[in-house]
Design a protein around this motif. Structure first.
Motif, PDB file in Angstrom:
ATOM      1  N   ARG A  12       0.593  -1.254  -0.158  1.00 21.41           N
ATOM      2  CA  ARG A  12       0.047   0.098   0.060  1.00 21.41           C
ATOM      3  C   ARG A  12       0.839   1.238  -0.040  1.00 21.41           C
ATOM      4  O   ARG A  12       0.566   2.333  -0.415  1.00 21.41           O
ATOM      5  CB  ARG A  12      -0.794   0.257   1.167  1.00 21.41           C
ATOM      6  N   ARG A  46      -2.723  -0.533  -5.951  1.00 17.44           N
ATOM      7  CA  ARG A  46      -4.120  -0.704  -5.586  1.00 17.44           C
ATOM      8  C   ARG A  46      -4.648  -1.973  -5.764  1.00 17.44           C
ATOM      9  O   ARG A  46      -6.017  -2.228  -5.766  1.00 17.44           O
ATOM     10  CB  ARG A  46      -4.780   0.282  -6.661  1.00 17.44           C
ATOM     11  N   VAL A  47      -3.932  -2.940  -6.218  1.00 18.86           N
ATOM     12  CA  VAL A  47      -4.360  -4.444  -6.232  1.00 18.86           C
ATOM     13  C   VAL A  47      -5.251  -4.755  -5.084  1.00 18.86           C
ATOM     14  O   VAL A  47      -4.656  -4.554  -3.838  1.00 18.86           O
ATOM     15  CB  VAL A  47      -3.254  -5.315  -6.548  1.00 18.86           C
ATOM     16  N   PRO A  48      -6.400  -5.551  -5.343  1.00 21.89           N
ATOM     17  CA  PRO A  48      -7.024  -5.994  -3.963  1.00 21.89           C
ATOM     18  C   PRO A  48      -6.490  -7.136  -3.284  1.00 21.89           C
ATOM     19  O   PRO A  48      -5.592  -7.791  -4.100  1.00 21.89           O
ATOM     20  CB  PRO A  48      -8.425  -6.354  -4.850  1.00 21.89           C
ATOM     21  N   VAL A  49      -6.426  -6.827  -1.950  1.00 24.47           N
ATOM     22  CA  VAL A  49      -5.723  -7.870  -1.244  1.00 24.47           C
ATOM     23  C   VAL A  49      -6.804  -8.715  -0.332  1.00 24.47           C
ATOM     24  O   VAL A  49      -7.662  -8.093   0.219  1.00 24.47           O
ATOM     25  CB  VAL A  49      -4.686  -7.337  -0.094  1.00 24.47           C
ATOM     26  N   GLY A  72      -5.336  -1.686   4.634  1.00 19.80           N
ATOM     27  CA  GLY A  72      -5.703  -1.742   3.387  1.00 19.80           C
ATOM     28  C   GLY A  72      -6.257  -2.882   2.579  1.00 19.80           C
ATOM     29  O   GLY A  72      -6.228  -3.089   1.499  1.00 19.80           O
ATOM     30  N   ALA A  73      -6.567  -3.946   3.432  1.00 16.42           N
ATOM     31  CA  ALA A  73      -6.783  -5.365   2.984  1.00 16.42           C
ATOM     32  C   ALA A  73      -8.427  -4.976   2.438  1.00 16.42           C
ATOM     33  O   ALA A  73      -9.342  -4.048   3.148  1.00 16.42           O
ATOM     34  CB  ALA A  73      -6.889  -6.562   3.975  1.00 16.42           C
ATOM     35  N   ASP A 117      -7.844  -2.554   8.027  1.00 16.82           N
ATOM     36  CA  ASP A 117      -7.244  -0.809   8.255  1.00 16.82           C
ATOM     37  C   ASP A 117      -6.087  -0.567   7.560  1.00 16.82           C
ATOM     38  O   ASP A 117      -5.641   0.409   6.964  1.00 16.82           O
ATOM     39  CB  ASP A 117      -7.354  -0.196   9.611  1.00 16.82           C
TER      40      ASP A 117
END
Lengths: 250, 224
Positions: B67, B72-75, B94-95, B92
């Motif tokens: 992050r 911005r790749v979804p995790v 960024g997952a 929080d």
């Protein structure tokens, strides 16, 4: 969404600049009023603008007439259930993020909810801090750089959140006005027949007359023409959204 | 669509990879956090499935670094640590989702589909482009209402093009999106898949334009 907007209000007062994103609007669809009240209070404390609906029908009605950024949706509701609410929303092209919050925690239910178009699924009982964190995650994703935007001169449409801005100011539009505008925006400088507009717009429910389309277009004109955005009438056929020229604006 | 699995438990990683491959995703697997950072910097993934308890750098740290590099790749965090504090911490950082082990494979697959859908800005499980409709859950395609047969790779290439209508996609970007490391996919192979797609789609008025020396562009659909 920026991190600042995600902070609780008491830490970071929101700064509203022209063109800045307004507060995140969230709807809780829950027939258990004490749970709904508790959730409203908790999420309002996180800085969201929260409202509640007690039935699926009410939720659909409100989503069609007001912009929301996120839905927290129960499954076991009086009348149509949460799965059906979700199905109708997605079939109608509403892309807002949906988190299902329900006592039904079988794997099959989870898979069904997610595959109907939910973005997250939380079984009850749940921990409030986790719900809040999942809502933050969805808000980030739903309002990040990812939501497709349509820009036409001074007009900006956020199609995921179904919100619009004109000259940086939030623009209120009824759901049908929004749909008509979207059809015209997809075909700038091309004539769109009234029949084609009806076909694109009437998806959610009943029949719509040619007269009704005229009414929506005239409401759109009243809102958009002051900013120099013009919808031309093509007599006996339909409408055309003209390309926007800066000089044309008054 | 391409997925990176970061898990030192080879049984879990292998099982998840197999299921997702059977759904048509291209999947790569690494066992260490450091390798994940490297892989994400070099290749473009559409989703990362990340364990927290890893040897060396843990999953939280991997996520934090991803992050800070503005990825911005979804995790999706997939972990045996299921305390509420861990979930909140992971989300929080960024997952985008958090699934605790043990998990049901069908639920994980549904959550993967939901994340991919959202990151591709699709409203629902159905993607529509003129007379073409892709049901991404059932993995079935329809053209003017009739079922359309697509081989796995043809589907994958079409998905890439559909995510970027009216934008040019290079052949290299297509290869990136549809092949994992183990596979050698040539530029010629991409040409073959595109020509097969054209044969199926052009009769219905859906056009894939060749941009010479660069790649392809799926044109906006216009009714005639």
């Amino acid at each position: 969404m920026t991190l600042a907007q995600m902070q609780p209000l008491n830490h970071t007062p929101p700064v509203v600049r022209p063109g800045a994103m307004p507060a995140v609007r969230l709807m809780i669809v829950e027939d258990d009023t004490s749970l709904a009240t508790g959730l409203m209070r908790a999420l309002a404390n996180e800085g969201y603008e929260v409202t509640a609906a007690a039935s699926g029908e009410e939720a659909l009605e409100r989503v069609r007439s007001e912009p929301f950024d996120l839905l927290v949706l129960d499954i076991g509701l009086p009348g149509i259930d949460g799965f059906e609410v979700l199905r109708r929303l997605r079939a109608g092209g509403y892309a807002l993020p949906v988190l299902i919050l329900t006592a039904r925690d079988a794997v099959d239910d989870r898979v069904r909810g997610l595959d109907l178009g939910a973005d997250d699924y939380m079984p009850k009982p749940f921990a409030l801090p986790e719900l809040a964190a999942r809502v933050r995650a969805l808000g980030r994703r739903g309002r990040g750089q990812i939501g497709p935007r349509i820009v036409h001169g001074p007009l900006v449409l956020d199609t995921a959140a179904r919100r619009a801005w004109l000259n940086g100011e939030p623009l209120e539009m009824a759901a049908r006005e929004w749909s008509v505008l979207q059809v015209l925006l997809e075909r700038v400088e091309r004539t769109v027949s009234k029949e084609a507009i009806i076909e694109a717009v009437a998806g959610l429910s009943d029949d719509l007359s040619l007269n009704a389309i005229e009414v929506y277009v005239s409401r759109l004109r009243a809102k958009l023409e002051p900013a120099g955005i013009r919808i031309r009438t093509v007599r006996g056929f339909g409408y055309m959204l003209l390309e926007h020229h800066d000089r044309g604006a008054r | 669509m391409r997925i990176l699995i970061v898990d030192d438990d080879t049984v879990v990683a292998g099982g998840v990879a197999r299921i997702l491959e059977s759904e048509g995703f291209a999947v790569d697997t690494v066992a260490r956090g450091e390798q994940a950072i490297l892989a994400a910097a070099q290749e473009r993934f559409d989703l990362v499935i990340l364990d927290i308890g890893l040897p060396g750098m843990d999953g939280f740290e991997v996520l934090r670094r991803l992050r800070t590099e503005a990825q911005r790749v979804p995790v999706l965090l997939l972990t045996a640590r299921d305390a509420v504090d861990d979930r909140v911490h992971g989300l929080d950082l960024g997952a985008d989702d958090y699934v605790a082990k043990p998990f049901a494979m069908s639920e994980l697959a549904a959550r993967v589909r939901a994340l991919i859908r959202r990151s591709q800005a699709q409203a629902g499980p159905k993607v529509v482009h003129g007379p073409l409709m892709l049901d991404t859950v059932a993995r079935r395609a329809f053209l003017t209402g009739e079922p359309l047969e697509l081989a796995g790779r043809e589907w994958a290439v079409l998905e890439v093009l559909l995510a970027k209508v009216e934008r040019v996609v290079s052949k290299e970007a297509i290869i990136q999106a549809v092949a994992n490391w183990g596979e050698e996919l040539s530029l010629n192979a991409i040409e073959v898949y595109v020509s097969r797609l054209r044969a199926k789609l052009e009769p219905a008025g859906i056009r894939i334009r060749t941009v010479r020396g660069f790649g392809y562009m799926l044109q906006e659909y216009k009714e005639h």
